[in-house]
Scaffold this active site. Structure first.
Site, mmCIF file in Angstrom:
data_model
loop_
_atom_site.group_PDB
_atom_site.id
_atom_site.type_symbol
_atom_site.label_atom_id
_atom_site.label_comp_id
_atom_site.label_asym_id
_atom_site.label_seq_id
_atom_site.Cartn_x
_atom_site.Cartn_y
_atom_site.Cartn_z
ATOM 1 N N ILE A 316 -12.625 -15.277 26.460
ATOM 2 C CA ILE A 316 -13.106 -14.486 27.585
ATOM 3 C C ILE A 316 -14.563 -14.775 27.879
ATOM 4 O O ILE A 316 -15.105 -14.284 28.851
ATOM 5 C CB ILE A 316 -12.927 -12.975 27.378
ATOM 6 C CG1 ILE A 316 -13.524 -12.544 26.041
ATOM 7 C CG2 ILE A 316 -11.463 -12.590 27.495
ATOM 8 C CD1 ILE A 316 -13.535 -11.044 25.840
ATOM 9 N N GLY A 317 -15.198 -15.532 27.049
ATOM 10 C CA GLY A 317 -16.588 -15.801 27.344
ATOM 11 C C GLY A 317 -17.151 -16.775 26.355
ATOM 12 O O GLY A 317 -16.532 -17.096 25.342
ATOM 13 N N GLY A 320 -24.641 -18.108 24.295
ATOM 14 C CA GLY A 320 -25.530 -18.840 23.424
ATOM 15 C C GLY A 320 -25.151 -18.696 21.960
ATOM 16 O O GLY A 320 -25.472 -19.547 21.138
ATOM 17 N N PHE A 321 -24.449 -17.637 21.620
ATOM 18 C CA PHE A 321 -24.157 -17.413 20.209
ATOM 19 C C PHE A 321 -22.756 -17.821 19.806
ATOM 20 O O PHE A 321 -22.398 -17.728 18.647
ATOM 21 C CB PHE A 321 -24.371 -15.943 19.856
ATOM 22 C CG PHE A 321 -25.784 -15.513 20.061
ATOM 23 C CD1 PHE A 321 -26.818 -16.247 19.529
ATOM 24 C CD2 PHE A 321 -26.079 -14.394 20.805
ATOM 25 C CE1 PHE A 321 -28.135 -15.869 19.721
ATOM 26 C CE2 PHE A 321 -27.387 -14.009 21.002
ATOM 27 C CZ PHE A 321 -28.420 -14.743 20.468
ATOM 28 N N LYS A 338 -16.172 -12.444 18.452
ATOM 29 C CA LYS A 338 -17.192 -13.460 18.701
ATOM 30 C C LYS A 338 -17.249 -14.396 17.519
ATOM 31 O O LYS A 338 -17.400 -13.965 16.380
ATOM 32 C CB LYS A 338 -18.543 -12.782 18.936
ATOM 33 C CG LYS A 338 -19.624 -13.743 19.340
ATOM 34 C CD LYS A 338 -20.877 -13.020 19.782
ATOM 35 C CE LYS A 338 -20.693 -12.413 21.154
ATOM 36 N NZ LYS A 338 -21.961 -11.917 21.705
ATOM 37 N N ASP A 439 -33.057 -10.570 23.713
ATOM 38 C CA ASP A 439 -32.228 -11.356 24.629
ATOM 39 C C ASP A 439 -31.616 -10.435 25.692
ATOM 40 O O ASP A 439 -30.440 -10.547 26.014
ATOM 41 C CB ASP A 439 -31.140 -12.070 23.817
ATOM 42 C CG ASP A 439 -30.539 -13.253 24.560
ATOM 43 O OD1 ASP A 439 -31.133 -13.692 25.568
ATOM 44 O OD2 ASP A 439 -29.461 -13.714 24.152
HETATM 45 N N1 LIG Z 1 -17.243 -6.786 23.758
HETATM 46 C C1 LIG Z 1 -16.901 -7.518 24.815
HETATM 47 N N2 LIG Z 1 -15.964 -7.088 25.669
HETATM 48 C C2 LIG Z 1 -15.635 -7.819 26.755
HETATM 49 N N3 LIG Z 1 -16.173 -8.988 27.073
HETATM 50 C C3 LIG Z 1 -17.120 -9.481 26.266
HETATM 51 C C4 LIG Z 1 -17.523 -8.789 25.096
HETATM 52 N N4 LIG Z 1 -18.479 -9.518 24.497
HETATM 53 C C5 LIG Z 1 -18.667 -10.606 25.254
HETATM 54 N N5 LIG Z 1 -17.852 -10.607 26.318
HETATM 55 C C6 LIG Z 1 -17.770 -11.621 27.370
HETATM 56 O O1 LIG Z 1 -18.147 -12.863 26.833
HETATM 57 C C7 LIG Z 1 -19.256 -13.392 27.526
HETATM 58 C C8 LIG Z 1 -20.131 -14.167 26.588
HETATM 59 O O2 LIG Z 1 -20.739 -13.276 25.724
HETATM 60 P P1 LIG Z 1 -21.947 -13.707 24.812
HETATM 61 O O3 LIG Z 1 -22.668 -12.484 24.478
HETATM 62 O O4 LIG Z 1 -21.440 -14.553 23.727
HETATM 63 O O5 LIG Z 1 -22.778 -14.669 25.714
HETATM 64 P P2 LIG Z 1 -23.955 -14.448 26.726
HETATM 65 O O6 LIG Z 1 -24.285 -13.014 26.808
HETATM 66 O O7 LIG Z 1 -23.577 -15.143 27.982
HETATM 67 O O8 LIG Z 1 -25.108 -15.279 26.098
HETATM 68 P P3 LIG Z 1 -25.911 -14.969 24.741
HETATM 69 O O9 LIG Z 1 -24.999 -15.347 23.650
HETATM 70 O O10 LIG Z 1 -27.096 -15.865 24.862
HETATM 71 O O11 LIG Z 1 -26.236 -13.531 24.726
HETATM 72 C C9 LIG Z 1 -19.927 -12.186 28.155
HETATM 73 O O12 LIG Z 1 -20.664 -12.519 29.296
HETATM 74 C C10 LIG Z 1 -18.746 -11.290 28.475
HETATM 75 O O13 LIG Z 1 -18.190 -11.672 29.691
#
Ligand SMILES: Nc1ncnc2c1ncn2[C@@H]1O[C@H](COP(=O)(O)OP(=O)(O)OP(=O)(O)O)[C@@H](O)[C@H]1O
Ligand SMILES: *[C@@H]1O[C@H](CO)[C@@H](O)[C@H](O)[C@H]1NC(C)=O
Ligand SMILES: *[C@@H]1O[C@H](CO)[C@@H](O)[C@H](O)[C@H]1NC(C)=O
Ligand SMILES: *[C@@H]1O[C@H](CO)[C@@H](O)[C@H](O)[C@H]1NC(C)=O
Ligand SMILES: *[C@@H]1O[C@H](CO)[C@@H](O)[C@H](O)[C@H]1NC(C)=O
Ligand SMILES: *[C@@H]1O[C@H](CO)[C@@H](O)[C@H](O)[C@H]1NC(C)=O
Length: 601
Positions: A316-317, A320-321, A338, A439
């Site tokens: 779903i996403g 950076g991490f 994650k 962040d």
């Molecule tokens: N708990 C969650 N519930 C639903 N969707 C999520 C959840 N966590 C992350 N996502 C989805 O996954 C995407 C990527 O999340 P992630 O936090 O890994 O990356 P980011 O926010 O784009 O970058 P960074 O890792 O630099 O913070 C998010 O933008 C969101 O759409």
């Protein structure tokens, strides 16, 4: 969003750069750029937008209307709506085989819909409505198996609707209304579920969708014209339409997010730890004890069994991490998983201790960390799943035709801002030890089903920071949010978070990313633009004109909070605690301006 690897593995960054330079091929534009130039060349009239498309650029990624995958630099999104473009649509768009969204609606395009668009097999949204396109709808569009949105309404298309479109199993919106189409509407497959407004305004169509029997049709509706069945259909009519609208907002959003990063994550796997790419392998492969802590009501065995079923489809996403998967348990509960690929030695020791702390932090406006797993090859964090996706996706035109920003009226935006402020204030002031987020940005503000916001990824930036250098935490997507002193020193403080929060407020108000092209053109970012407007007392102009229900007084109060948050000197910024107070006293319940608090802190 699709840059899992850049942040923590610099060798990859280097190889990406090399790849990128190779692709640049000594100054020639990338193949996607060439295809777009050919598209441009076939256009005979437009506003100024295409004059910024310059053949001497290495790739088209900075061009207006074009969005690329951050890693591969392939074009994923072409949006040129309302640009008075006239001319035929070049068949060379078919070469953009990573394209996910093509939005050319409300222009003056004429000629045929090129059948070559059938080569863009990753296309999820095709929006060509409101042009002068003629000829038939190409059969080849039936090859676009990922397509969710197909709108060719209000053109001059003729012929019949190809049977092949019935194969488009992912369609959630379909509209061919107001054309000159005729013949039977495919009675099998996905086109059966659309309401008659999807087909209206075509004199010659027939089929049960529009309650119009087809002559010498061996098909479905030989006796559907009686008054009784008409009534039945009429009653049902509204329901699917409404269902569709909400499908836009929820399913569509999620599916798109899932696919947005697919390519990035795919690459990640390819160049990364190839063979053992499945999560289950991660967990069970090494001889380590798998530990799940926290308050998950499942056994490790249950979870691992679930992990074994996860594939790219569940992504779903990708941030950076690491990559984020959706994990649906048998009891119906949903989680976001994650996966962080391990990077350096010594990390393990910190990991468990830090994660215990992060897992103990619970707050209404923070994304709840439910558990984690520490495997030899990667770390898995399990969060509550938030169905509303990230603010980034909701705010920005990820899907042009879903009108999602319309969902965000003034009250909704305000509520999101206040929620994020409360979450962050909690981290800064009420946790022990205090946590600096580092962040804060719109992709780290997640929304639940009621558009309530929650801060995510707290504590991770510090945990994953490379000891030798802070540079690694500066990802492209984060850039516009960083306080000036943070960029210089690399030292994060509460006040650097406050700055990022201020940028976030401006982003929510303006609907534009902090480094939107319109700011860059003026040599500014969003903060520079605000300061410029403020110097002329025109700061209100930063607000998104599409935002409905705006209240002037609370806007003024909010802007004054934001201006203080993005102040260039950290001492002038309020604390998050103070920000919450100001939001609650002045913004949520605005009072006459003489009561404005002008010099607190
Ligand atoms: N708990 C969650 N519930 C639903 N969707 C999520 C959840 N966590 C992350 N996502 C989805 O996954 C995407 C990527 O999340 P992630 O936090 O890994 O990356 P980011 O926010 O784009 O970058 P960074 O890792 O630099 O913070 C998010 O933008 C969101 O759409
Ligand atoms: C699309 O695919 C067809 C069949 O493979 C090919 O003939 C055509 O040239 C392709 N179009 C483009 C624009 O690449
Ligand atoms: C695309 O569609 C056309 C016509 O519907 C079909 O002949 C062709 O085989 C399809 N190509 C692919 C790659 O599926
Ligand atoms: C299809 O488009 C027309 C305008 O062209 C609009 O009135 C109608 O509501 C749309 N139908 C659907 C189902 O989106
Ligand atoms: C009407 O359709 C049904 C199947 O839906 C078929 O069995 C029946 O023979 C048809 N009647 C006529 C008069 O065509
Ligand atoms: C059509 O009419 C026949 C009887 O005339 C009936 O048995 C059948 O169920 C009807 N079909 C539909 C789809 O309404």
């Amino acid at each position: 969003m699709a840059n899992c690897q850049m942040i923590h593995l610099r060798p990859w960054l280097a190889s990406t750069l090399v790849l990128y330079m190779l692709l640049q091929n000594g100054g020639a534009i990338s193949p996607d750029g060439e295809a777009l130039l050919s598209f441009k060349n076939s256009i005979v009239g437009s506003d100024t937008v295409l004059s910024f498309w310059r053949p001497e650029d290495p790739d088209p990624c900075g061009w207006r209307g074009v969005t690329c995958d951050r890693i591969t630099k392939r074009v994923v999104y072409l949006s040129l709506k309302d640009r008075r473009l006239s001319g035929p649509i070049s068949a060379d768009l078919g070469k953009l085989d990573r394209l996910r969204i093509l939005a050319l609606y409300n222009n003056n395009f004429y000629g045929n819909i090129p059948s070559d668009l059938g080569n863009c097999t990753e296309l999820q949204g095709l929006y060509l409505q409101g042009n002068y396109l003629s000829g038939v709808i190409p059969n080849e569009l039936g090859n676009l198996s990922q397509l969710q949105y197909l709108d060719v309404s209000s053109n001059s298309l003729s012929g019949s609707i190809p049977q092949s479109l019935g194969k488009l199993s992912k369609l959630v919106n379909f509209n061919v209304s107001n054309n000159f189409l005729m013949g039977p509407i495919p009675s099998e497959g996905s086109l059966t579920k659309f309401p008659d407004s999807s087909f209206a305004g075509n004199k010659g169509l027939c089929g049960k969708q529009i309650n119009e029997a087809c002559k010498n049709d061996n098909g479905p509706s030989n006796n559907s014209s009686g008054p009784l069945s008409a009534l039945g259909q009429g009653g049902k009519k509204k329901y699917p339409a409404r269902l569709l609208v909400s499908a836009f907002a929820t399913i569509g959003a999620l599916l798109l997010v899932a696919l947005m990063c697919f390519w990035g994550c795919f690459l990640y796997k390819k160049f990364g730890r190839n063979e053992s790419s499945s999560i289950a392998m991660d967990v069970s492969g090494g001889a380590s004890i798998v530990m799940f802590h926290g308050d998950l009501p499942y056994s490790s065995k249950d979870i691992i069994k679930k992990l074994e079923t996860l594939t790219e489809e569940h992504v779903i996403g990708c941030g950076g991490f690491g990559t984020v998967y959706k994990l649906a348990m048998d009891d119906g509960s949903e989680f976001a998983l994650k996966r962080i690929v391990k990077m350096n030695e010594g990390f393990d020791r910190f990991f468990e201790r830090e994660l215990e702390i992060l897992g103990s932090i619970k707050h209404r406006h923070l994304v709840n960390l439910r558990g984690y797993c520490n495997s030899p090859t990667s770390k898995l964090l399990i969060y509550d799943y938030l169905p509303g996706g990230s603010l980034d996706e909701v705010l920005h035109d990820v899907m042009p035709y879903t009108e999602r920003s319309e969902q965000l009226d003034w009250d909704a935006r305000l509520n999101i801002i206040v929620g994020a402020a409360k979450g962050l204030a909690y981290l800064h002031h009420d946790c022990s030890p205090r946590i600096i987020h580092r962040d804060i940005k719109s992709s780290n503000i997640l929304l639940d089903g009621n558009l309530e916001s929650r801060v995510s990824d707290f504590g991770l930036a510090k945990l994953l920071e490379d000891e030798e250098s802070h540079i690694t935490t500066i990802v492209a997507g984060t850039f516009g949010y960083l306080a000036p002193e943070y960029m210089q020193s690399g030292r994060a403080t509460e006040k650097t978070d406050v700055y990022s929060f201020g940028v976030l407020v401006l982003e929510v108000l303006s609907g534009k990313r902090p480094t939107d092209a319109s700011f860059i053109e003026k040599g500014l970012n969003i903060v520079g633009w605000l300061n410029y407007l403020a110097s002329e007392s025109r700061q209100q102009e930063i607000v998104d004109p599409h935002c409905e229900g705006l209240q002037a007084e609370s806007l003024d109060a909010l802007l004054s909070v934001a201006i203080r948050c993005v102040s260039s000197s950290p001492e002038d910024r309020p604390t998050m605690h103070r920000v919450v107070q100001l939001l609650e006293s002045d913004v949520m319940t605005p009072c006459p301006s003489e009561f404005y608090d002008s010099n607190s802190e």
